[in-house]
Scaffold this motif. Structure first.
Motif, PDB file in Angstrom:
ATOM      1  N   THR A  81       0.804  -1.232   0.000  1.00 49.04           N
ATOM      2  CA  THR A  81       0.000   0.000   0.000  1.00 49.04           C
ATOM      3  C   THR A  81       0.841   1.289   0.000  1.00 49.04           C
ATOM      4  O   THR A  81       0.534   2.204  -0.768  1.00 49.04           O
ATOM      5  CB  THR A  81      -1.013  -0.034   1.168  1.00 49.04           C
ATOM      6  N   ARG A 117       1.300 -18.085   8.648  1.00 44.55           N
ATOM      7  CA  ARG A 117       2.160 -16.901   8.732  1.00 44.55           C
ATOM      8  C   ARG A 117       3.590 -17.274   8.408  1.00 44.55           C
ATOM      9  O   ARG A 117       4.204 -18.065   9.121  1.00 44.55           O
ATOM     10  CB  ARG A 117       2.133 -16.303  10.145  1.00 44.55           C
ATOM     11  N   CYS A 294      -7.767 -12.299   3.921  1.00 47.63           N
ATOM     12  CA  CYS A 294      -7.738 -11.042   3.174  1.00 47.63           C
ATOM     13  C   CYS A 294      -8.101  -9.911   4.122  1.00 47.63           C
ATOM     14  O   CYS A 294      -8.893 -10.111   5.041  1.00 47.63           O
ATOM     15  CB  CYS A 294      -8.788 -11.154   2.063  1.00 47.63           C
ATOM     16  N   GLY A 315      -8.845  -0.308  -0.764  1.00 46.38           N
ATOM     17  CA  GLY A 315      -8.392  -1.534  -1.417  1.00 46.38           C
ATOM     18  C   GLY A 315      -8.185  -2.641  -0.405  1.00 46.38           C
ATOM     19  O   GLY A 315      -8.556  -2.510   0.763  1.00 46.38           O
TER      20      GLY A 315
HETATM   21  P1  HAM Z   1      -2.639  -7.166   5.902  1.00 51.06           P
HETATM   22  O1  HAM Z   1      -3.877  -7.443   6.690  1.00 51.06           O
HETATM   23  O2  HAM Z   1      -1.397  -6.869   6.669  1.00 51.06           O
HETATM   24  O3  HAM Z   1      -2.981  -5.942   4.941  1.00 51.06           O
HETATM   25  O4  HAM Z   1      -2.358  -8.380   4.935  1.00 51.06           O
HETATM   26  C1  HAM Z   1      -3.362  -8.834   4.058  1.00 51.06           C
HETATM   27  C2  HAM Z   1      -3.349 -10.370   3.983  1.00 51.06           C
HETATM   28  O5  HAM Z   1      -2.036 -10.810   3.608  1.00 51.06           O
HETATM   29  C3  HAM Z   1      -3.633 -11.076   5.288  1.00 51.06           C
HETATM   30  O6  HAM Z   1      -5.021 -11.221   5.495  1.00 51.06           O
HETATM   31  C4  HAM Z   1      -2.933 -12.423   5.072  1.00 51.06           C
HETATM   32  O7  HAM Z   1      -3.737 -13.314   4.304  1.00 51.06           O
HETATM   33  C5  HAM Z   1      -1.756 -12.058   4.217  1.00 51.06           C
HETATM   34  N1  HAM Z   1      -0.538 -11.953   5.038  1.00 51.06           N
HETATM   35  C6  HAM Z   1      -0.089 -10.893   5.731  1.00 51.06           C
HETATM   36  N2  HAM Z   1       1.058 -11.189   6.389  1.00 51.06           N
HETATM   37  C7  HAM Z   1       1.343 -12.479   6.092  1.00 51.06           C
HETATM   38  C8  HAM Z   1       2.394 -13.382   6.450  1.00 51.06           C
HETATM   39  N3  HAM Z   1       3.393 -13.020   7.238  1.00 51.06           N
HETATM   40  N4  HAM Z   1       2.343 -14.650   5.955  1.00 51.06           N
HETATM   41  C9  HAM Z   1       1.340 -15.047   5.148  1.00 51.06           C
HETATM   42  N5  HAM Z   1       0.326 -14.235   4.774  1.00 51.06           N
HETATM   43  C10 HAM Z   1       0.329 -12.972   5.240  1.00 51.06           C
HETATM   44  C11 HAM Z   1      -2.085  -5.283   4.155  1.00 51.06           C
HETATM   45  O8  HAM Z   1      -0.976  -5.668   3.934  1.00 51.06           O
HETATM   46  C12 HAM Z   1      -2.672  -4.061   3.474  1.00 51.06           C
HETATM   47  N6  HAM Z   1      -1.567  -3.313   2.867  1.00 51.06           N
HETATM   48  C13 HAM Z   1      -3.717  -4.481   2.469  1.00 51.06           C
HETATM   49  C14 HAM Z   1      -4.344  -3.344   1.727  1.00 51.06           C
HETATM   50  C15 HAM Z   1      -4.215  -3.053   0.404  1.00 51.06           C
HETATM   51  N7  HAM Z   1      -5.111  -2.403   2.254  1.00 51.06           N
HETATM   52  C16 HAM Z   1      -5.484  -1.563   1.291  1.00 51.06           C
HETATM   53  N8  HAM Z   1      -4.926  -1.938   0.169  1.00 51.06           N
END
Ligand code: HAM
Length: 425
Positions: A81, A117, A294, A315
Motif C-alpha cells: 500500500t 504466517r 484477506c 483496497g
Molecule cells: P494485511 O492485513 O497486513 O494488509 O495483509 C493482508 C493479507 O495478507 C492477510 O489477510 C494475510 O492473508 C496475508 N498476510 C499478511 N502477512 C502475512 C504473512 N506473514 N504470511 C502469510 N500471509 C500474510 C495489508 O498488507 C494491506 N496493505 C492491504 C491493503 C491493500 N489495504 C489496502 N490496500
C-alpha cells in the motif's frame, strides 16, 4: 560440505507448489480483469521511512531493514500500500479517476512463523483511488469475494467481516473513550476474539487508560448480533446517522450483487494498520480455524501523507498462504500431475531428425511436445510418456518413416492409428 536449506519462513516452490501458486494467481488476475483493473508493480526495496511513517508499529517491528552500501536506510516491502500510494501520488494528475490498479507482489515480514504466517508471501493488492462513494467500497469487497468463488469457495466456507472506522470512532467516543486514546483502544479491540476478554480489558485499562465504566461501555458495543440490531439501538443518536446510513447502502450494494450471504457486520474489525479511515473488512474461513485470508479498507489520508496528491483511496490485500491452506482443506486444489500433449517415441537413432522436425512443427502450432534426448528402448520411452502425463504418443519407426507416416496412440483410450506425418497437427 555444508548442506543448505531455505531460511525459516521462506518457501521453495517445487513445480507442484508453483503450480498451486499459479492456480491462485490466475484466479486473482482473471477476477481483476473482469472488474476492469490494470496490473502494476513497484520495487521490492523501498526507503525505510516509507513504512516507519505510515504503516503502524506492528509492521514496523517486522521489517527486514538494513543500510545499503550508499548509506541509505532501506527495507524489503512488508506490504504494497505505501508503494502504491507513492506511485499513484506521483502521477495522479495524469491518471483517469477513479484509478483501478492491481498487483501481486512478494512481501517480506519478519514474523514468528506459524500456520498461515510466513516471512514471505505473495499478496494480491486491489486498490481504487479517487472515489468517495460507498459503492466503490462494496465493489472492492466484491472483487475479493469473486476471486474466492472462482477458486470454488462458497458462503459456507468464507465470510467477510465488515466495519466502518468512522462508525466505531463515534461509538467509542459516545462510550466515553477520550479522542486521544482512540489508537490505543483500536489496538486492544483488534485482539477481540484472538485474546480472552479479560486480557483485552487489561489492555483497555492499562494502555488506553480507560475507567471500569468506559471499559464496560466499550464491550457493550460488540454485543449486538447484527448490523440491524446495532442500527436500531443507536437510531436516535444524530451523530451516528450518517455512518449508519452509509453502511446500510454498502450492505444493499452487496445484496444487489448476490453477495449478501458472504458478508457480516462486525464492530470489532479495526485492522492492525494505522492508515485506515473508513469501511474496513477481513475475510475469514467460516469455521474460524485460520487467520484472515484477506484484509483491506478505505485509507483516505495516505496519499496526501506520502505524495503531493490528496485523493481518497481504498483496497485490500489477499495472501496466498492462508488461502492455499483453506483450498487444501476443502479439497479444492487442482491436480498437480504433469501433462504434455505429445511424446515422440523414436525406434532407432535414424528417426531423431524427423522427431525434431515434427516436434518443432507441433510446438509452433501451440502443442506441448517432448521426446527423449538420447537413444532409449521403446518400452522405456512409453513408460516415461505415461509418467509425464502424455496425452498422445507418436511412434516414429524406420519402416513407417519411409512411407511418410507415424503411429499415433491415444494414451487414455489406447487407440492407435497410422497417420501421414503432415497430418499430425
Ligand atoms: P494485511 O492485513 O497486513 O494488509 O495483509 C493482508 C493479507 O495478507 C492477510 O489477510 C494475510 O492473508 C496475508 N498476510 C499478511 N502477512 C502475512 C504473512 N506473514 N504470511 C502469510 N500471509 C500474510 C495489508 O498488507 C494491506 N496493505 C492491504 C491493503 C491493500 N489495504 C489496502 N490496500
Amino acid at each position: 560440505m555444508p548442506t543448505f536449506t531455505s531460511l525459516p519462513g521462506f518457501r521453495d516452490f517445487f513445480p507442484e507448489d508453483y503450480f498451486l501458486r499459479a492456480h491462485i494467481v490466475h484466479a486473482w488476475r482473471e477476477t481483476a480483469r473482469r472488474y476492469g483493473f490494470e496490473e502494476y508493480d513497484g520495487p521490492p526495496l523501498e526507503s525505510l521511512e516509507l513504512y516507519t511513517e505510515k504503516s503502524g508499529q506492528e509492521i514496523v517491528n517486522q521489517l527486514y531493514n538494513f543500510e545499503d552500501k550508499g548509506g541509505r536506510a532501506v527495507a524489503l516491502r512488508p506490504e504494497m500500500t505505501p508503494t502504491f500510494a507513492r506511485m499513484v501520488g506521483a502521477r495522479a494528475g495524469a491518471l483517469r479517476k477513479p484509478i483501478r490498479w492491481f498487483s501481486v507482489p512478494q512481501l517480506f515480514r519478519y514474523e514468528r512463523t506459524q500456520r498461515g504466517r510466513l516471512r514471505e508471501h505473495y499478496q494480491w493488492n486491489v486498490d481504487v483511488v479517487g472515489e468517495l462513494d460507498v459503492s466503490a467500497d462494496a465493489e472492492v469487497l466484491a472483487v475479493a469475494l469473486d476471486s474466492l468463488r472462482m477458486l470454488g469457495l462458497t458462503s459456507d466456507d468464507i465470510v467477510a467481516r465488515v466495519n466502518d472506522r468512522r462508525l466505531l470512532e463515534k461509538l467509542l467516543l459516545a462510550a466515553g473513550v477520550p479522542a486521544d486514546q482512540l489508537p490505543a483502544t483500536y489496538a486492544a479491540i483488534d485482539k477481540l476474539g484472538r485474546e480472552d476478554d479479560a486480557r483485552i480489558a487489561d489492555r483497555l485499562r492499562e494502555h488506553a487508560g480507560l475507567g471500569p465504566d468506559t471499559v464496560d461501555n466499550v464491550f457493550a458495543i460488540f454485543k449486538h448480533a447484527s448490523f440491524d440490531a446495532l442500527a436500531a439501538e443507536y437510531a436516535g443518536i444524530a451523530s451516528l446517522s450518517e455512518e449508519l446510513s452509509r453502511l446500510s447502502l454498502y450492505f444493499d450494494a452487496l445484496r444487489d450483487m448476490g453477495l449478501a450471504d458472504y458478508v457480516a457486520f462486525d464492530a470489532s474489525i479495526v485492522r492492525g494498520l494505522a492508515y485506515y479511515t473508513g469501511v474496513v473488512f477481513e475475510i475469514f474461513d467460516r469455521k474460524g480455524e485460520l487467520r484472515a485470508i484477506c484484509g483491506g479498507g478505505r485509507y483516505d489520508k495516505l496519499l496526501a501523507a506520502v505524495s503531493d496528491t490528496d485523493l481518497p483511496a481504498l483496497g485490500f490485500g489477499m495472501g496466498d498462504v492462508v488461502l492455499g491452506e483453506l483450498l487444501k482443506e476443502r479439497g479444492l486444489l487442482p491436480s498437480t500431475a504433469p501433462t504434455v500433449d505429445y511424446y515422440l517415441v523414436t525406434v532407432t537413432d535414424g528417426e531423431r531428425a524427423a522427431a525434431r522436425t515434427l516436434a518443432h512443427k507441433l510446438r509452433a502450432a501451440g502443442h506441448s511436445v517432448i521426446y527423449n534426448f538420447r537413444a532409449t528402448a521403446v518400452g522405456k520411452q512409453f513408460k516415461d510418456a505415461h509418467a509425464r502425463g502424455a496425452k498422445k504418443t507418436v511412434v516414429l519407426g524406420p519402416d513407417e518413416l519411409k512411407d511418410g507416416i507415424a503411429i499415433v496412440r491415444d494414451m487414455t483410450s489406447g487407440e492407435e492409428s497410422r497417420v501421414p506425418l503432415d497430418e499430425i497437427r
